[in-house]
Design a protein around this motif. Structure first.
Motif, PDB file in Angstrom:
ATOM      1  N   ARG A   1       0.836  -1.207   0.000  1.00 38.08           N
ATOM      2  CA  ARG A   1       0.000   0.000   0.000  1.00 38.08           C
ATOM      3  C   ARG A   1       0.873   1.259   0.000  1.00 38.08           C
ATOM      4  O   ARG A   1       0.615   2.216  -0.747  1.00 38.08           O
ATOM      5  CB  ARG A   1      -0.951   0.017   1.202  1.00 38.08           C
TER       6      ARG A   1
ATOM      7  N   LEU B   1       1.065   4.145  -2.947  1.00 37.93           N
ATOM      8  CA  LEU B   1       0.876   5.569  -2.635  1.00 37.93           C
ATOM      9  C   LEU B   1       2.101   6.381  -3.040  1.00 37.93           C
ATOM     10  O   LEU B   1       1.983   7.495  -3.570  1.00 37.93           O
ATOM     11  CB  LEU B   1       0.593   5.745  -1.137  1.00 37.93           C
ATOM     12  N   SER B   2       3.275   5.806  -2.811  1.00 34.74           N
ATOM     13  CA  SER B   2       4.512   6.479  -3.211  1.00 34.74           C
ATOM     14  C   SER B   2       4.597   6.600  -4.730  1.00 34.74           C
ATOM     15  O   SER B   2       5.087   7.606  -5.263  1.00 34.74           O
ATOM     16  CB  SER B   2       5.724   5.703  -2.680  1.00 34.74           C
TER      17      SER B   2
ATOM     18  N   GLN C   1       2.803   9.640  -5.978  1.00 32.34           N
ATOM     19  CA  GLN C   1       3.569  10.869  -5.781  1.00 32.34           C
ATOM     20  C   GLN C   1       4.736  10.968  -6.767  1.00 32.34           C
ATOM     21  O   GLN C   1       5.079  12.055  -7.233  1.00 32.34           O
ATOM     22  CB  GLN C   1       4.074  10.942  -4.338  1.00 32.34           C
TER      23      GLN C   1
ATOM     24  N   ASP D   1      -4.194  12.558  -8.897  1.00 33.61           N
ATOM     25  CA  ASP D   1      -3.443  11.976  -7.785  1.00 33.61           C
ATOM     26  C   ASP D   1      -4.344  11.750  -6.577  1.00 33.61           C
ATOM     27  O   ASP D   1      -4.190  10.755  -5.853  1.00 33.61           O
ATOM     28  CB  ASP D   1      -2.243  12.851  -7.414  1.00 33.61           C
TER      29      ASP D   1
ATOM     30  N   THR E   1      -5.076   8.171  -4.869  1.00 30.68           N
ATOM     31  CA  THR E   1      -4.778   7.988  -3.443  1.00 30.68           C
ATOM     32  C   THR E   1      -5.985   7.424  -2.709  1.00 30.68           C
ATOM     33  O   THR E   1      -5.862   6.480  -1.908  1.00 30.68           O
ATOM     34  CB  THR E   1      -4.346   9.323  -2.813  1.00 30.68           C
ATOM     35  N   ARG E   2      -7.149   7.990  -2.965  1.00 35.19           N
ATOM     36  CA  ARG E   2      -8.367   7.488  -2.321  1.00 35.19           C
ATOM     37  C   ARG E   2      -8.647   6.045  -2.744  1.00 35.19           C
ATOM     38  O   ARG E   2      -9.085   5.225  -1.936  1.00 35.19           O
ATOM     39  CB  ARG E   2      -9.555   8.373  -2.697  1.00 35.19           C
TER      40      ARG E   2
ATOM     41  N   ILE F   1      -6.461   3.724  -3.644  1.00 36.26           N
ATOM     42  CA  ILE F   1      -5.500   2.826  -2.993  1.00 36.26           C
ATOM     43  C   ILE F   1      -5.850   2.641  -1.522  1.00 36.26           C
ATOM     44  O   ILE F   1      -5.768   1.527  -0.978  1.00 36.26           O
ATOM     45  CB  ILE F   1      -4.064   3.367  -3.155  1.00 36.26           C
ATOM     46  N   ASP F   2      -6.245   3.715  -0.865  1.00 29.06           N
ATOM     47  CA  ASP F   2      -6.627   3.628   0.546  1.00 29.06           C
ATOM     48  C   ASP F   2      -7.805   2.680   0.749  1.00 29.06           C
ATOM     49  O   ASP F   2      -7.906   2.003   1.784  1.00 29.06           O
ATOM     50  CB  ASP F   2      -6.983   5.017   1.090  1.00 29.06           C
TER      51      ASP F   2
END
Length: 203
Positions: free
Chosen positions: A99, A103-104, A107, A154, A158-159, A161-162
């Motif tokens: 995870r 997330l990385s 970015q 992005d 991000t949402r 993946i979370d």
């Protein structure tokens, strides 16, 4: 020269060719048969895709995410992929690393300016939904500037993946190929669902 002489010269000619090729290989270091070392997952590298749109985006995301996870776990990406494909039930450390790696990756792509605009993904996301035609038409009528101001790619990633259930996803893989295929498919569908839901909120 007779036909019989030509036939007898063929093996000699072949031997000369093979010797020439071997000589060139040896001259360029071909005499070393040391296995190639796996790529350093912590090294910055360009990852491209042969496809575009959301599929290409998620393919790059998954590959960079696996790199990031492997870097955190101090193993090669190949070793991590093999472990995840054979583990059955992934460990908490593997889940957290994957995870964090994904997330990385978001970015990294944002910093490299390789993320597409949200408006570039609208049509593809809508094509995969069962929304009625009037809602789809209304969303497609939104100006790109409105979509891109309200939605950042992005943030959508991000949402997504979370919210991914990585433990369940990884529990269903049984080889390295199905690992990346299922990750790609799951992230792709999740991105489409997330993007569509947030587009509806703009109406």
């Amino acid at each position: 020269m007779t036909g019989g002489s030509r036939v007898m010269l063929l093996p000699v000619f072949a031997l000369v060719l093979v010797s020439g090729v071997l000589g060139i290989q040896l001259a360029h270091g071909g005499g070393s048969f040391a296995p190639l070392r796996p790529a350093d997952p912590c090294a910055v590298r360009d990852v491209t895709s042969q496809v575009g749109g959301i599929d290409g985006l998620t393919e790059r995301l998954v590959l960079l995410g696996l790199d990031g996870a492997a870097c955190r776990l101090h193993v090669s990406r190949e070793a991590l992929t093999l472990e995840l494909a054979q583990a059955g039930t992934p460990s908490d450390a593997d889940i957290e690393a994957l995870r964090a790696g994904l997330l990385s990756a978001v970015q990294r792509m944002k910093a490299a300016d390789t993320l597409p605009r949200a408006s570039d993904l609208v049509d593809e996301a809508l094509d995969s939904t069962d929304l009625n035609s009037f809602v789809k038409a209304a969303i497609r009528a939104l100006p790109d500037s409105v979509v891109d101001t309200a939605l950042k790619t992005d943030d959508v990633l991000t949402r997504t993946i979370d919210d991914l259930d990585l433990r369940t996803l990884l529990a269903n893989v049984d080889d390295e190929q199905s690992l990346t295929q299922q990750l790609d498919a799951a992230v792709t569908q999740a991105v489409k669902d997330s993007l569509t839901a947030r587009l509806r909120d703009l109406l």
